[in-house]
Enzyme design. Structure first.
Site, PDB file in Angstrom:
ATOM      1  N   ASN A  38     -10.715  -2.999  -6.134  1.00 33.82           N
ATOM      2  CA  ASN A  38      -9.900  -2.052  -6.904  1.00 33.82           C
ATOM      3  C   ASN A  38     -10.518  -1.652  -8.244  1.00 33.82           C
ATOM      4  OD1 ASN A  38      -6.649  -3.292  -5.754  1.00 33.82           O
ATOM      5  ND2 ASN A  38      -7.875  -1.598  -4.991  1.00 33.82           N
ATOM      6  N   ASP A  64       0.833  -1.203   0.000  1.00 29.57           N
ATOM      7  CA  ASP A  64       0.000   0.000   0.000  1.00 29.57           C
ATOM      8  C   ASP A  64       0.870   1.258   0.000  1.00 29.57           C
ATOM      9  OD1 ASP A  64      -2.289   1.486   0.017  1.00 29.57           O
ATOM     10  OD2 ASP A  64      -2.864   1.028   2.070  1.00 29.57           O
TER      11      ASP A  64
HETATM   12  C1  FPP Z   1      -1.432   0.264  -3.370  1.00 27.67           C
HETATM   13  O1  FPP Z   1      -1.137   1.623  -3.533  1.00 27.67           O
HETATM   14  C2  FPP Z   1      -1.052  -0.570  -4.507  1.00 27.67           C
HETATM   15  C3  FPP Z   1      -1.923  -1.229  -5.356  1.00 27.67           C
HETATM   16  C4  FPP Z   1      -3.370  -1.172  -5.217  1.00 27.67           C
HETATM   17  C5  FPP Z   1      -1.471  -2.051  -6.480  1.00 27.67           C
HETATM   18  C6  FPP Z   1      -0.131  -2.695  -6.381  1.00 27.67           C
HETATM   19  C7  FPP Z   1       0.282  -3.025  -7.747  1.00 27.67           C
HETATM   20  C8  FPP Z   1       1.507  -2.889  -8.283  1.00 27.67           C
HETATM   21  C9  FPP Z   1       2.672  -2.456  -7.502  1.00 27.67           C
HETATM   22  C10 FPP Z   1       1.774  -3.137  -9.743  1.00 27.67           C
HETATM   23  C11 FPP Z   1       1.066  -4.206 -10.505  1.00 27.67           C
HETATM   24  C12 FPP Z   1       1.222  -5.566 -10.026  1.00 27.67           C
HETATM   25  C13 FPP Z   1       2.153  -6.473 -10.370  1.00 27.67           C
HETATM   26  C14 FPP Z   1       2.126  -7.812  -9.727  1.00 27.67           C
HETATM   27  C15 FPP Z   1       3.217  -6.220 -11.332  1.00 27.67           C
HETATM   28  P1  FPP Z   1      -2.335   2.671  -3.541  1.00 27.67           P
HETATM   29  O2  FPP Z   1      -2.635   3.019  -4.951  1.00 27.67           O
HETATM   30  O3  FPP Z   1      -3.487   2.127  -2.773  1.00 27.67           O
HETATM   31  O4  FPP Z   1      -1.669   3.856  -2.786  1.00 27.67           O
HETATM   32  P2  FPP Z   1      -2.433   4.993  -1.931  1.00 27.67           P
HETATM   33  O5  FPP Z   1      -3.196   4.292  -0.847  1.00 27.67           O
HETATM   34  O6  FPP Z   1      -1.298   5.799  -1.413  1.00 27.67           O
HETATM   35  O7  FPP Z   1      -3.295   5.733  -2.880  1.00 27.67           O
END
Ligand code: FPP
Length: 234
Positions: free
Chosen positions: A61, A13
């Site tokens: 998501n 996250d």
């Molecule tokens: C959380 O940050 C992250 C995610 C929801 C997605 C994670 C995915 C990747 C790193 C890339 C794709 C996957 C692979 C396996 C290559 P957030 O967007 O919730 O951050 P925030 O809470 O600060 O907005």
């Protein structure tokens, strides 16, 4: 010195917040997040962790702006295209949990290719949670159990905890020993609810793009100093 977790699961996250702090678009945060994945898989393998589950895309998501959903799908395809060969050479087995049938065909194709190529590997199991939600998984398990009762494959008397575990998409995985969540949020967000009954939790304020080997070591040190009693006494 206690063992490293056999199954480590991570809620990655804080990509968006990492980007915002740097006046960058959210997509830059996700890109940086992929770099962290590369580092952490390598380190987990080095440490002897057998299963690493990464919460990459939840059933919730889809509510994000379409552009961001597309970015995440594209990153997944790029990651697989770029990394699978090397992961295979390093004896990494790639699996997923969650319903990938809703993903674009190109993602499904790359994922099938990754499963097929790495299915006999015996090093670390990199398990990606994609369109995964624990409640949805439990709901599907209940439907399948009811269907199997109807078909007389099982009897109601046979239903016990291990039978239920065997109907979940995590059936081939041991329960997670440690769940790490980055970015300061302290909740499970529909991740491994059944499987996490006795899991240790570790929360850190560090955003996922800045999580590294040192932060992982801190989490594992903390885990190794916990006393796990599984409801019993020491
Ligand atoms: C959380 O940050 C992250 C995610 C929801 C997605 C994670 C995915 C990747 C790193 C890339 C794709 C996957 C692979 C396996 C290559 P957030 O967007 O919730 O951050 P925030 O809470 O600060 O907005």
């Amino acid at each position: 010195m206690k063992d490293v977790p056999n199954h480590l699961a991570i809620i990655m996250d804080g990509n968006g917040r990492w980007a915002k702090k740097r006046f960058l678009p959210r997509s830059a945060g996700h890109k940086a997040g992929v770099e962290t994945i590369r580092k952490i898989v390598k380190e987990c393998k080095k440490l002897g962790i057998k299963h690493l589950t990464l919460y990459a895309f939840s059933t919730e998501n889809w509510k994000r702006p379409q552009k961001e959903v597309e970015t995440l799908m594209t990153l997944l395809v790029t990651y697989l295209k770029k990394e699978v060969k090397e992961l295979h050479e390093n004896n990494v087995k790639i699996t997923t949990i969650g319903d990938i049938s809703k993903f674009p065909n190109v993602c499904i194709k790359e994922l099938n290719n990754a499963y097929e190529l790495t299915k006999n590997n015996t090093g670390i199991n990199l398990n990606l949670a994609l369109n995964y939600g624990s409640r949805n998984d439990i709901k599907n398990a209940i439907k399948c159990i009811i269907e199997d009762i109807r078909l007389e494959n099982i009897d109601i008397e046979n239903i016990d905890e291990s039978l239920i575990s065997n109907y979940l998409s995590t059936k081939n995985l041991p329960d997670p020993d440690l769940i790490i969540r980055t970015s300061g949020e302290q909740r499970l967000s529909n991740f491994l609810l059944w499987e996490g009954a006795y899991t240790e939790f570790y929360f850190t304020d560090v955003n996922w793009p800045e999580f590294d080997e040192k932060e992982l070591k801190k989490a594992i040190d903390t885990y190794q100093n916990r006393e796990r009693r599984f409801g019993g006494v020491k």
